[in-house]
Design a protein around this motif. Structure first.
Motif, mmCIF file in Angstrom:
data_model
loop_
_atom_site.group_PDB
_atom_site.id
_atom_site.type_symbol
_atom_site.label_atom_id
_atom_site.label_comp_id
_atom_site.label_asym_id
_atom_site.label_seq_id
_atom_site.Cartn_x
_atom_site.Cartn_y
_atom_site.Cartn_z
ATOM 1 N N SER A 1 0.822 -1.207 0.000
ATOM 2 C CA SER A 1 0.000 0.000 0.000
ATOM 3 C C SER A 1 0.855 1.257 0.000
ATOM 4 C CB SER A 1 -0.922 0.013 1.223
ATOM 5 O OG SER A 1 -0.173 0.117 2.423
ATOM 6 N N GLU A 2 2.108 1.132 0.411
ATOM 7 C CA GLU A 2 3.002 2.287 0.505
ATOM 8 C C GLU A 2 3.886 2.459 -0.737
ATOM 9 O OE1 GLU A 2 4.945 5.638 2.115
ATOM 10 O OE2 GLU A 2 3.126 4.580 2.771
ATOM 11 N N PHE A 3 4.335 1.355 -1.315
ATOM 12 C CA PHE A 3 5.291 1.418 -2.415
ATOM 13 C C PHE A 3 4.648 0.972 -3.727
ATOM 14 C CE2 PHE A 3 7.726 0.642 1.463
ATOM 15 C CZ PHE A 3 8.691 1.646 1.397
ATOM 16 N N GLU A 4 5.098 1.574 -4.826
ATOM 17 C CA GLU A 4 4.652 1.166 -6.147
ATOM 18 C C GLU A 4 5.190 -0.227 -6.467
ATOM 19 O OE1 GLU A 4 2.667 2.625 -8.310
ATOM 20 O OE2 GLU A 4 2.287 4.359 -7.012
ATOM 21 N N PRO A 5 4.419 -1.044 -7.196
ATOM 22 C CA PRO A 5 4.886 -2.393 -7.535
ATOM 23 C C PRO A 5 6.234 -2.409 -8.243
ATOM 24 C CG PRO A 5 2.551 -2.192 -8.009
ATOM 25 C CD PRO A 5 3.033 -0.812 -7.649
ATOM 26 N N ASP A 6 6.496 -1.427 -9.129
ATOM 27 C CA ASP A 6 7.777 -1.388 -9.832
ATOM 28 C C ASP A 6 8.929 -1.134 -8.864
ATOM 29 O OD1 ASP A 6 6.565 -1.879 -12.230
ATOM 30 O OD2 ASP A 6 6.576 0.203 -12.913
ATOM 31 N N GLU A 7 8.682 -0.309 -7.839
ATOM 32 C CA GLU A 7 9.730 -0.044 -6.858
ATOM 33 C C GLU A 7 10.018 -1.294 -6.031
ATOM 34 O OE1 GLU A 7 10.919 3.053 -3.240
ATOM 35 O OE2 GLU A 7 8.972 3.225 -4.245
ATOM 36 N N ILE A 8 8.979 -2.023 -5.662
ATOM 37 C CA ILE A 8 9.179 -3.264 -4.910
ATOM 38 C C ILE A 8 9.959 -4.270 -5.751
ATOM 39 C CG2 ILE A 8 7.987 -5.254 -3.901
ATOM 40 C CD1 ILE A 8 5.762 -3.332 -3.055
ATOM 41 N N ALA A 9 9.642 -4.337 -7.052
ATOM 42 C CA ALA A 9 10.369 -5.257 -7.932
ATOM 43 C C ALA A 9 11.841 -4.879 -8.011
ATOM 44 C CB ALA A 9 9.736 -5.248 -9.324
ATOM 45 N N ALA A 10 12.114 -3.581 -8.089
ATOM 46 C CA ALA A 10 13.492 -3.121 -8.215
ATOM 47 C C ALA A 10 14.274 -3.289 -6.911
ATOM 48 C CB ALA A 10 13.524 -1.664 -8.664
ATOM 49 N N ARG A 11 13.569 -3.267 -5.779
ATOM 50 C CA ARG A 11 14.236 -3.345 -4.471
ATOM 51 C C ARG A 11 13.803 -4.595 -3.707
ATOM 52 N NH1 ARG A 11 12.347 1.914 -1.584
ATOM 53 N NH2 ARG A 11 13.611 0.966 0.084
ATOM 54 N N ALA A 12 13.490 -5.646 -4.420
ATOM 55 C CA ALA A 12 12.915 -6.847 -3.801
ATOM 56 C C ALA A 12 13.738 -7.351 -2.619
ATOM 57 C CB ALA A 12 12.768 -7.947 -4.851
ATOM 58 N N GLU A 13 15.045 -7.398 -2.776
ATOM 59 C CA GLU A 13 15.894 -7.939 -1.706
ATOM 60 C C GLU A 13 15.772 -7.110 -0.431
ATOM 61 O OE1 GLU A 13 20.570 -9.223 -0.939
ATOM 62 O OE2 GLU A 13 19.914 -8.503 -2.909
ATOM 63 N N GLU A 14 15.613 -5.792 -0.574
ATOM 64 C CA GLU A 14 15.468 -4.929 0.597
ATOM 65 C C GLU A 14 14.194 -5.241 1.379
ATOM 66 O OE1 GLU A 14 15.952 -0.746 -0.178
ATOM 67 O OE2 GLU A 14 17.179 -1.169 -1.948
ATOM 68 N N PHE A 15 13.203 -5.793 0.684
ATOM 69 C CA PHE A 15 11.935 -6.125 1.337
ATOM 70 C C PHE A 15 11.879 -7.596 1.764
ATOM 71 C CE2 PHE A 15 10.903 -2.436 -1.311
ATOM 72 C CZ PHE A 15 10.263 -1.624 -0.403
ATOM 73 N N GLY A 16 13.003 -8.283 1.700
ATOM 74 C CA GLY A 16 13.010 -9.694 2.089
ATOM 75 C C GLY A 16 12.342 -10.591 1.075
#
Length: 208
Positions: free
Chosen positions: A135-150
């Motif tokens: 709900s906070e981050f755009e899906p593309d940002e999560i994809a680009a930073r996946a490792e940071e989000f576990g």
């Protein structure tokens, strides 16, 4: 035979010759590569895919036939039955992730949602963290930073389909029900299996 018909048949033959030439170039690139991820192999692969799709499409247009070949990431030529000039398009995206580090995912969620109980109490744990992160981050940002989000990226696909203009909120109750393969204009797949296929070509060459 009319000049128009003769020209069309000539185009089919030209497309077939283009596929043959692309196969030769691909084989040459594969058999001469000396390093993993050789750009020449990737380029030859893409050229062969494009030539095969073009041949499949004109073969269908002229003879109402298709080839038995399927290029990863693209629908077989001739399957599209939608309008040549669609009024609207629909973009469907699927991305799969493995949750490799639940604690890291939870920590990221707690940073953006003060209502989450530190440490993952009785508020849903990982599922609550997933809701907060997406709900906070755009899906593309999560994809680009996946490792940071576990998270670890799995397969993903993007479909672009022809559709009719819709009223706001019209399809929200069943958003994926209208995924009609015959209206699929193009698709783009990402999967390790395709990388493995290219690695397999290079390994076979190395064993020669």
């Amino acid at each position: 035979m009319s000049d128009a018909a003769q020209l069309t048949i000539t185009e089919v033959r030209a497309a077939a010759e283009a596929v043959k030439a692309a196969i030769d170039r691909h084989l040459q690139a594969v058999s001469s590569t000396v390093e993993a991820g050789d750009p020449a192999v990737v380029s030859a692969y893409e050229e062969l895919a494009a030539a095969a799709i073009a041949y499949d499409q004109i073969l269908y247009e002229v003879y109402d036939e298709v080839t038995p070949f399927e290029v990863p990431g693209d629908e077989p030529g001739g399957t599209y039955r939608g309008p040549d000039h669609p009024e609207a398009i629909s973009v469907l995206i699927r991305r799969d992730y493995l949750i490799t580090d639940p604690k890291r995912l939870r920590a990221q969620a707690e940073r953006v949602d003060a209502e989450l109980t530190p440490g993952g109490g009785e508020d849903g744990g990982v599922t609550a963290a997933i809701g907060a992160v997406f709900s906070e981050f755009e899906p593309d940002e999560i994809a680009a930073r996946a490792e940071e989000f576990g998270l670890e990226e799995g397969d993903s696909t993007l479909w672009v389909s022809a559709t009719e203009p819709s009223e706001p909120g019209e399809w929200l109750p069943e958003p994926f029900e209208g995924a009609d393969p015959e209206l699929l204009i193009c698709r783009f797949d990402v999967s390790e299996v395709y990388d493995d296929e290219l690695d397999g070509y290079e390994t076979e060459d190395g064993e020669d």
